[in-house]
Design a protein around this motif. Sequence first.
Motif, PDB file in Angstrom:
ATOM      1  N   GLY A 271       0.587  -1.354   0.044  1.00  0.00           N
ATOM      2  CA  GLY A 271      -0.136   0.224   0.084  1.00  0.00           C
ATOM      3  C   GLY A 271       0.739   1.220  -0.132  1.00  0.00           C
ATOM      4  N   ARG A 272       0.374   2.357  -0.504  1.00  0.00           N
ATOM      5  CA  ARG A 272       0.880   3.645  -0.566  1.00  0.00           C
ATOM      6  C   ARG A 272       0.022   4.634   0.008  1.00  0.00           C
ATOM      7  NH1 ARG A 272       4.579   0.810  -0.846  1.00  0.00           N
ATOM      8  NH2 ARG A 272       6.442   0.624  -2.396  1.00  0.00           N
ATOM      9  N   VAL A 273       0.138   5.432   1.069  1.00  0.00           N
ATOM     10  CA  VAL A 273      -0.723   6.588   1.584  1.00  0.00           C
ATOM     11  C   VAL A 273       0.110   7.767   1.746  1.00  0.00           C
ATOM     12  CG1 VAL A 273      -1.812   7.127   3.556  1.00  0.00           C
ATOM     13  CG2 VAL A 273      -1.483   4.710   3.200  1.00  0.00           C
ATOM     14  N   VAL A 274      -0.641   8.499   0.985  1.00  0.00           N
ATOM     15  CA  VAL A 274      -0.232  10.182   0.791  1.00  0.00           C
ATOM     16  C   VAL A 274      -0.999  10.977   1.429  1.00  0.00           C
ATOM     17  CG1 VAL A 274       0.646  11.830  -0.814  1.00  0.00           C
ATOM     18  CG2 VAL A 274       0.891   9.592  -1.380  1.00  0.00           C
ATOM     19  N   LEU A 275      -0.650  11.446   2.575  1.00  0.00           N
ATOM     20  CA  LEU A 275      -1.541  12.511   3.251  1.00  0.00           C
ATOM     21  C   LEU A 275      -1.209  13.988   2.968  1.00  0.00           C
ATOM     22  CD1 LEU A 275      -1.315  10.852   6.846  1.00  0.00           C
ATOM     23  CD2 LEU A 275      -3.021  10.610   5.092  1.00  0.00           C
ATOM     24  N   THR A 276      -1.974  14.873   2.994  1.00  0.00           N
ATOM     25  CA  THR A 276      -1.723  16.174   2.708  1.00  0.00           C
ATOM     26  C   THR A 276      -1.425  16.960   4.041  1.00  0.00           C
ATOM     27  OG1 THR A 276      -3.194  16.091   0.871  1.00  0.00           O
ATOM     28  CG2 THR A 276      -2.802  18.460   1.583  1.00  0.00           C
ATOM     29  N   GLY A 277      -0.274  17.354   4.249  1.00  0.00           N
ATOM     30  CA  GLY A 277       0.002  18.364   5.452  1.00  0.00           C
ATOM     31  C   GLY A 277       0.241  19.959   4.716  1.00  0.00           C
ATOM     32  N   SER A 278       0.876  20.616   5.257  1.00  0.00           N
ATOM     33  CA  SER A 278       0.898  22.140   4.802  1.00  0.00           C
ATOM     34  C   SER A 278       2.121  22.793   5.556  1.00  0.00           C
ATOM     35  CB  SER A 278      -0.256  22.717   5.186  1.00  0.00           C
ATOM     36  OG  SER A 278      -0.169  24.118   4.859  1.00  0.00           O
ATOM     37  N   ILE A 279       2.606  23.708   5.019  1.00  0.00           N
ATOM     38  CA  ILE A 279       3.467  24.483   5.779  1.00  0.00           C
ATOM     39  C   ILE A 279       2.912  25.422   6.890  1.00  0.00           C
ATOM     40  CG2 ILE A 279       5.283  24.790   3.742  1.00  0.00           C
ATOM     41  CD1 ILE A 279       4.129  27.605   3.421  1.00  0.00           C
ATOM     42  N   GLY A 280       1.595  25.497   6.428  1.00  0.00           N
ATOM     43  CA  GLY A 280       0.681  25.869   8.022  1.00  0.00           C
ATOM     44  C   GLY A 280       0.698  24.909   9.042  1.00  0.00           C
ATOM     45  N   GLY A 281       1.087  23.874   9.007  1.00  0.00           N
ATOM     46  CA  GLY A 281       1.111  22.819   9.945  1.00  0.00           C
ATOM     47  C   GLY A 281       2.639  22.899  10.881  1.00  0.00           C
ATOM     48  N   LEU A 282       3.505  23.462  10.012  1.00  0.00           N
ATOM     49  CA  LEU A 282       4.737  23.572  10.370  1.00  0.00           C
ATOM     50  C   LEU A 282       5.057  24.853  10.958  1.00  0.00           C
ATOM     51  CD1 LEU A 282       7.027  21.727   7.709  1.00  0.00           C
ATOM     52  CD2 LEU A 282       5.978  20.858   9.722  1.00  0.00           C
ATOM     53  N   TYR A 283       4.787  26.097  10.247  1.00  0.00           N
ATOM     54  CA  TYR A 283       4.921  27.576  10.599  1.00  0.00           C
ATOM     55  C   TYR A 283       3.636  28.248  11.001  1.00  0.00           C
ATOM     56  CZ  TYR A 283       8.945  25.441   8.012  1.00  0.00           C
ATOM     57  OH  TYR A 283       9.687  24.692   7.554  1.00  0.00           O
ATOM     58  N   SER A 284       2.743  27.840  10.056  1.00  0.00           N
ATOM     59  CA  SER A 284       1.292  28.754  10.387  1.00  0.00           C
ATOM     60  C   SER A 284       1.263  30.126  10.124  1.00  0.00           C
ATOM     61  CB  SER A 284       0.708  28.336  11.843  1.00  0.00           C
ATOM     62  OG  SER A 284      -0.533  28.319  11.774  1.00  0.00           O
ATOM     63  N   MET A 285       0.034  30.833  10.183  1.00  0.00           N
ATOM     64  CA  MET A 285      -0.139  32.041  10.091  1.00  0.00           C
ATOM     65  C   MET A 285      -1.586  32.327  10.881  1.00  0.00           C
ATOM     66  SD  MET A 285      -1.403  32.047   6.163  1.00  0.00           S
ATOM     67  CE  MET A 285      -3.258  31.481   5.625  1.00  0.00           C
ATOM     68  N   PRO A 286      -1.743  33.839  10.782  1.00  0.00           N
ATOM     69  CA  PRO A 286      -2.947  34.178  11.868  1.00  0.00           C
ATOM     70  C   PRO A 286      -4.190  33.563  11.304  1.00  0.00           C
ATOM     71  CG  PRO A 286      -1.587  35.980  11.317  1.00  0.00           C
ATOM     72  CD  PRO A 286      -0.881  34.932  10.544  1.00  0.00           C
ATOM     73  N   SER A 287      -5.249  33.636  12.141  1.00  0.00           N
ATOM     74  CA  SER A 287      -6.530  32.981  11.961  1.00  0.00           C
ATOM     75  C   SER A 287      -6.935  31.708  11.294  1.00  0.00           C
ATOM     76  CB  SER A 287      -7.304  34.085  11.091  1.00  0.00           C
ATOM     77  OG  SER A 287      -7.224  35.491  11.434  1.00  0.00           O
ATOM     78  N   VAL A 288      -5.937  30.796  11.772  1.00  0.00           N
ATOM     79  CA  VAL A 288      -6.061  29.325  10.943  1.00  0.00           C
ATOM     80  C   VAL A 288      -5.772  28.522  12.064  1.00  0.00           C
ATOM     81  CG1 VAL A 288      -5.738  29.978   8.299  1.00  0.00           C
ATOM     82  CG2 VAL A 288      -3.717  29.357   9.840  1.00  0.00           C
ATOM     83  N   VAL A 289      -6.022  28.629  13.148  1.00  0.00           N
ATOM     84  CA  VAL A 289      -6.031  27.646  14.302  1.00  0.00           C
ATOM     85  C   VAL A 289      -6.279  26.375  14.145  1.00  0.00           C
ATOM     86  CG1 VAL A 289      -7.933  28.008  15.593  1.00  0.00           C
ATOM     87  CG2 VAL A 289      -5.761  27.157  16.696  1.00  0.00           C
ATOM     88  N   ASN A 290      -7.595  26.244  13.233  1.00  0.00           N
ATOM     89  CA  ASN A 290      -8.044  24.894  13.181  1.00  0.00           C
ATOM     90  C   ASN A 290      -7.318  24.162  12.044  1.00  0.00           C
ATOM     91  OD1 ASN A 290      -8.818  26.971  11.110  1.00  0.00           O
ATOM     92  ND2 ASN A 290     -11.108  26.574  11.197  1.00  0.00           N
ATOM     93  N   TYR A 291      -6.827  24.884  10.958  1.00  0.00           N
ATOM     94  CA  TYR A 291      -6.141  24.359   9.990  1.00  0.00           C
ATOM     95  C   TYR A 291      -4.717  23.860  10.526  1.00  0.00           C
ATOM     96  CZ  TYR A 291      -3.937  24.126   5.002  1.00  0.00           C
ATOM     97  OH  TYR A 291      -3.493  23.658   4.038  1.00  0.00           O
TER      98      TYR A 291
END
Length: 305
Positions: A146-166
Amino acid sequence: MTERRFDGRVAVVTGGARGLGRAYAELLGSLGARIVINDNGSAMSGTGSDAGPAEEAVQTLRDAGCEAVACTESVATPEGGKAIVEAALDAFGRIDVLIHNAGNNRFAPLDTISYDDFRSVLDVHLLGAFHVVRPSFERMAKQEYGRVVLTGSIGGLYSMPSVVNYAVSKSGMIGLNNIVAIEGAAHGVKSNMILPGAVTRMAEGLDTSQYPAMGPELVAPVVGWLAHESCSVTGEMYVSMGGRVARAFISETEGVYRPDWTIDSVVAEIGDIRDMARQWTFHPAENGFGEHMARSFDLVRRHEF
């Protein structure tokens, strides 16, 4: 012409009717994969549903000679996640590739965000990942591939304002990726994360006027490799943004050992604690947890004797 094909493989792409997901589905489909397009056609906020986008995407794939089916179940519930995997099993008898790309946006500052807006994004991004990974992993482990590819984001590493949920969703995805990679190693199952940058519906509300060319087609080949049987890595994160591809990873300083600590000694040592000249980096799928403990204990023992 690429020799890295997906003949005989079955790929499920959540959020696959538009944007990045559509690019992934079209690439894998063009290389022989049989595709399940999962998309409930909701608005970017996650509200509503519309079967039209998934059906249109599937028809486009079929017109291009690909085998494809649509599934409009939502990833936001365990039942929906199970139904998405069962759609692949019912149509094609197996699941080889899972690309979790589904997402939504609800911008709000931390001091005013509602619980509903916080939870809605977690339900699609993070819990949605678990809802499809759990039944997929069970099947992949049994078939020893199997191969799994999950979608992360630089928003999960460094983030920015107004996206705490993301931010919470994408940083939490790192732990899920690690576990799939670690527990999948004995069963031929690999898992990695794509941290994509592309101008799609997810960029609505952002000023992208100064962005370089950032189409989904620049990201799709990286996902294609992560989803392919020749993929040589697992438990890793890959950034793909505007044509730049890079590996992201978590590192730590070597730090400082003392046999005892006070608040004042932390203050006195903080410069050396934060010194990035000596760093430790561990790989989750290569006993990173154990290696971290072993090196930490070794550092203590060297100072004790």
